[in-house]
Write a protein that holds these residues in place. Sequence first.
Motif, PDB file in Angstrom:
ATOM      1  N   LEU A 103      -6.391  -1.861  -5.843  1.00  0.00           N
ATOM      2  CA  LEU A 103      -7.395  -0.973  -5.270  1.00  0.00           C
ATOM      3  C   LEU A 103      -6.771   0.419  -5.304  1.00  0.00           C
ATOM      4  CD1 LEU A 103      -8.549  -2.933  -2.095  1.00  0.00           C
ATOM      5  CD2 LEU A 103      -9.832  -2.615  -4.216  1.00  0.00           C
ATOM      6  N   SER A 104      -7.572   1.429  -5.569  1.00  0.00           N
ATOM      7  CA  SER A 104      -7.011   2.780  -5.613  1.00  0.00           C
ATOM      8  C   SER A 104      -8.114   3.801  -5.438  1.00  0.00           C
ATOM      9  CB  SER A 104      -6.303   3.026  -6.950  1.00  0.00           C
ATOM     10  OG  SER A 104      -7.239   3.001  -8.005  1.00  0.00           O
ATOM     11  N   ALA A 105      -7.711   4.997  -5.054  1.00  0.00           N
ATOM     12  CA  ALA A 105      -8.651   6.113  -4.985  1.00  0.00           C
ATOM     13  C   ALA A 105      -7.894   7.415  -4.944  1.00  0.00           C
ATOM     14  CB  ALA A 105      -9.519   5.992  -3.728  1.00  0.00           C
ATOM     15  N   ASP A 106      -8.528   8.437  -5.468  1.00  0.00           N
ATOM     16  CA  ASP A 106      -8.082   9.817  -5.287  1.00  0.00           C
ATOM     17  C   ASP A 106      -9.277  10.540  -4.717  1.00  0.00           C
ATOM     18  OD1 ASP A 106      -7.375  12.494  -5.421  1.00  0.00           O
ATOM     19  OD2 ASP A 106      -6.184  12.199  -7.240  1.00  0.00           O
ATOM     20  N   ARG A 120      -4.600  10.266  -1.866  1.00  0.00           N
ATOM     21  CA  ARG A 120      -4.573   9.283  -2.948  1.00  0.00           C
ATOM     22  C   ARG A 120      -3.860   8.040  -2.439  1.00  0.00           C
ATOM     23  NH1 ARG A 120      -2.603  10.302  -9.147  1.00  0.00           N
ATOM     24  NH2 ARG A 120      -4.690  11.162  -9.245  1.00  0.00           N
ATOM     25  N   TYR A 121      -4.346   6.867  -2.838  1.00  0.00           N
ATOM     26  CA  TYR A 121      -3.641   5.639  -2.485  1.00  0.00           C
ATOM     27  C   TYR A 121      -3.763   4.623  -3.607  1.00  0.00           C
ATOM     28  CZ  TYR A 121      -7.977   3.087  -1.538  1.00  0.00           C
ATOM     29  OH  TYR A 121      -9.191   2.468  -1.665  1.00  0.00           O
ATOM     30  N   VAL A 122      -2.802   3.723  -3.628  1.00  0.00           N
ATOM     31  CA  VAL A 122      -2.815   2.552  -4.500  1.00  0.00           C
ATOM     32  C   VAL A 122      -2.403   1.366  -3.646  1.00  0.00           C
ATOM     33  CG1 VAL A 122      -1.699   1.389  -6.446  1.00  0.00           C
ATOM     34  CG2 VAL A 122      -2.345   3.798  -6.641  1.00  0.00           C
ATOM     35  N   SER A 123      -3.203   0.329  -3.708  1.00  0.00           N
ATOM     36  CA  SER A 123      -2.900  -0.927  -3.030  1.00  0.00           C
ATOM     37  C   SER A 123      -2.810  -2.000  -4.109  1.00  0.00           C
ATOM     38  CB  SER A 123      -4.009  -1.274  -2.026  1.00  0.00           C
ATOM     39  OG  SER A 123      -3.769  -2.528  -1.441  1.00  0.00           O
ATOM     40  N   VAL A 124      -1.755  -2.772  -4.058  1.00  0.00           N
ATOM     41  CA  VAL A 124      -1.552  -3.815  -5.056  1.00  0.00           C
ATOM     42  C   VAL A 124      -1.246  -5.123  -4.333  1.00  0.00           C
ATOM     43  CG1 VAL A 124       0.882  -3.246  -5.392  1.00  0.00           C
ATOM     44  CG2 VAL A 124      -0.354  -4.408  -7.195  1.00  0.00           C
ATOM     45  N   GLU A 125      -1.863  -6.172  -4.796  1.00  0.00           N
ATOM     46  CA  GLU A 125      -1.683  -7.500  -4.206  1.00  0.00           C
ATOM     47  C   GLU A 125      -1.218  -8.448  -5.297  1.00  0.00           C
ATOM     48  OE1 GLU A 125      -4.588 -11.132  -2.753  1.00  0.00           O
ATOM     49  OE2 GLU A 125      -5.328  -9.087  -2.646  1.00  0.00           O
ATOM     50  N   GLY A 126      -0.333  -9.363  -4.927  1.00  0.00           N
ATOM     51  CA  GLY A 126       0.102 -10.316  -5.927  1.00  0.00           C
ATOM     52  C   GLY A 126       1.013 -11.378  -5.379  1.00  0.00           C
ATOM     53  N   LEU A 145       0.844  -1.190   0.000  1.00  0.00           N
ATOM     54  CA  LEU A 145       0.000   0.000   0.000  1.00  0.00           C
ATOM     55  C   LEU A 145       0.877   1.237   0.000  1.00  0.00           C
ATOM     56  CD1 LEU A 145      -2.761   1.508   0.440  1.00  0.00           C
ATOM     57  CD2 LEU A 145      -2.275   1.308   2.885  1.00  0.00           C
ATOM     58  N   VAL A 146       0.631   2.140  -0.948  1.00  0.00           N
ATOM     59  CA  VAL A 146       1.303   3.437  -0.957  1.00  0.00           C
ATOM     60  C   VAL A 146       0.233   4.512  -0.922  1.00  0.00           C
ATOM     61  CG1 VAL A 146       3.368   2.615  -2.130  1.00  0.00           C
ATOM     62  CG2 VAL A 146       1.492   3.526  -3.480  1.00  0.00           C
ATOM     63  N   GLU A 147       0.562   5.628  -0.254  1.00  0.00           N
ATOM     64  CA  GLU A 147      -0.410   6.705  -0.148  1.00  0.00           C
ATOM     65  C   GLU A 147       0.292   8.048  -0.076  1.00  0.00           C
ATOM     66  OE1 GLU A 147      -2.571   6.859   3.581  1.00  0.00           O
ATOM     67  OE2 GLU A 147      -0.853   6.061   4.636  1.00  0.00           O
ATOM     68  N   ARG A 148      -0.494   9.079  -0.293  1.00  0.00           N
ATOM     69  CA  ARG A 148      -0.043  10.451  -0.078  1.00  0.00           C
ATOM     70  C   ARG A 148      -1.229  11.233   0.478  1.00  0.00           C
ATOM     71  NH1 ARG A 148      -0.481  12.822  -6.136  1.00  0.00           N
ATOM     72  NH2 ARG A 148      -2.638  13.472  -5.883  1.00  0.00           N
ATOM     73  N   LEU A 149      -0.931  12.338   1.115  1.00  0.00           N
ATOM     74  CA  LEU A 149      -1.983  13.158   1.692  1.00  0.00           C
ATOM     75  C   LEU A 149      -2.187  14.473   0.949  1.00  0.00           C
ATOM     76  CD1 LEU A 149      -1.200  12.579   5.464  1.00  0.00           C
ATOM     77  CD2 LEU A 149      -2.890  11.420   4.032  1.00  0.00           C
ATOM     78  N   GLU A 150      -1.148  14.921   0.206  1.00  0.00           N
ATOM     79  CA  GLU A 150      -1.269  16.204  -0.499  1.00  0.00           C
ATOM     80  C   GLU A 150      -0.740  16.076  -1.914  1.00  0.00           C
ATOM     81  OE1 GLU A 150      -0.327  19.694   1.460  1.00  0.00           O
ATOM     82  OE2 GLU A 150      -1.052  19.003   3.379  1.00  0.00           O
ATOM     83  N   PRO A 151      -1.267  16.761  -2.892  1.00  0.00           N
ATOM     84  CA  PRO A 151      -2.306  17.771  -2.799  1.00  0.00           C
ATOM     85  C   PRO A 151      -3.701  17.203  -2.587  1.00  0.00           C
ATOM     86  CG  PRO A 151      -1.660  17.490  -5.086  1.00  0.00           C
ATOM     87  CD  PRO A 151      -0.759  16.617  -4.252  1.00  0.00           C
ATOM     88  N   THR A 152      -3.872  15.905  -2.858  1.00  0.00           N
ATOM     89  CA  THR A 152      -5.132  15.231  -2.528  1.00  0.00           C
ATOM     90  C   THR A 152      -4.790  13.910  -1.861  1.00  0.00           C
ATOM     91  OG1 THR A 152      -5.207  14.090  -4.656  1.00  0.00           O
ATOM     92  CG2 THR A 152      -6.358  16.217  -4.523  1.00  0.00           C
TER      93      THR A 152
END
Length: 142
Positions: A135-138, A78-84, A69-76
Amino acid sequence: MPLPLPEREVFLSQPHVAALSVGRSAPGRAPLSVPVWYWYEPGHDLWLMTGRDSVKAKAIAAAGCVTLLVERLEPTIRYVSVEGPVVSREPSTREEMKALAFRYLPAEKVEDYLRVAQHEQGPQITVRIRPEHWLSADLGTV
């Protein structure tokens, strides 16, 4: 809002510190979740390094798959989670160690880091993971 694949891949290819999660076989134990440095190029397997005899290496070997799982808080937010699945576990090369250190550290600190890491962490392995489930979102687009 979920990110399209090209945006997920670009985001994952940036040098975020990731949270690695991997199941453990010990009864009553939650998955192991630890911060890691990693390397990813769009369309390829991702890789990370860990101590050959570490708890993390043993859990990865037993489970055969992981989530990153990687994420950031700014400027929005956002995260990306990858499984494998884990597709290989090989002894790390000095070139891999150096590339990963340059990705996360200022150039003038790399050689000192490599010297200390080799002495304190012992032999390393490079674990390659094939991204299969995303999985991801902004949340800035809401």
